[in-house]
Design an enzyme around this catalytic site. Sequence first.
Site, mmCIF file in Angstrom:
data_model
loop_
_atom_site.group_PDB
_atom_site.id
_atom_site.type_symbol
_atom_site.label_atom_id
_atom_site.label_comp_id
_atom_site.label_asym_id
_atom_site.label_seq_id
_atom_site.Cartn_x
_atom_site.Cartn_y
_atom_site.Cartn_z
ATOM 1 N N ASP A 86 0.851 -1.191 0.000
ATOM 2 C CA ASP A 86 0.000 0.000 0.000
ATOM 3 C C ASP A 86 0.882 1.235 0.000
ATOM 4 O O ASP A 86 2.038 1.200 0.467
ATOM 5 C CB ASP A 86 -0.911 0.014 1.221
ATOM 6 C CG ASP A 86 -1.972 -1.076 1.163
ATOM 7 O OD1 ASP A 86 -2.336 -1.483 0.041
ATOM 8 O OD2 ASP A 86 -2.425 -1.520 2.235
ATOM 9 N N ASP B 210 -7.163 -1.173 -4.452
ATOM 10 C CA ASP B 210 -8.280 -0.871 -3.541
ATOM 11 C C ASP B 210 -9.229 0.148 -4.169
ATOM 12 O O ASP B 210 -10.453 0.037 -4.024
ATOM 13 C CB ASP B 210 -7.749 -0.322 -2.214
ATOM 14 C CG ASP B 210 -6.914 -1.341 -1.460
ATOM 15 O OD1 ASP B 210 -7.145 -2.550 -1.657
ATOM 16 O OD2 ASP B 210 -6.032 -0.929 -0.690
#
Length: 201
Positions: A114, A130
């Site tokens: 991330d 995401d």
Amino acid sequence: MSGIVTLILSALLVGVDALIKNWAATSLKPVGSIDLIPDVLSLHYHENFGAAFGILQQKRFFLVAVTVVVLLVLAGAILLRKVRGPLLLTSLGLIIAGGAGNLVDRVRLGYVIDYIYFEPINFPIFNFADCCVVCGTVLLAFYLLFIDGRQGKKAAAVHQAGELPSQTEGQESASVEEQPRQTEAEEEAQSEQAETEEQEP
């Protein structure tokens, strides 16, 4: 948009996600973070051992199994043409792209890379995959609530409108059948009255 085109676009988005994650691992990780908008938005390297937005930590095999099942169901529905319409195909294509992008990381690395951090609300760090899942889910909800729902109401109205003429025709046929019966009864009453008059002196 056909199902094949949808899956090809999904694969391209998976490639884009992989390129960004590779950059994050090689260029962002050494420096830690890069400010895009000070105190608002930054790029921050983070290894996520859970699901999207940091939930379900240390549930790797569970997440892999669930993701594989969901991807197979969605891809099968698209290939078998159970799903039609550009909006619905786009939404499912985005969900497939995001799920597959993070699945590759979980299988290959054991965690998901991330890098997007929204600071004002201390939102969990997330990534491009995401974003694809969230956008696809929003489009799917919009379709189910405002498009598919209206189509269902229209179909029900058309079905109900089709039943009304048949009911009217049934009532008319019943009234037509009753008319000869009423005529026969009147004729019998008249004949009886005539016989009575003939018998009278």
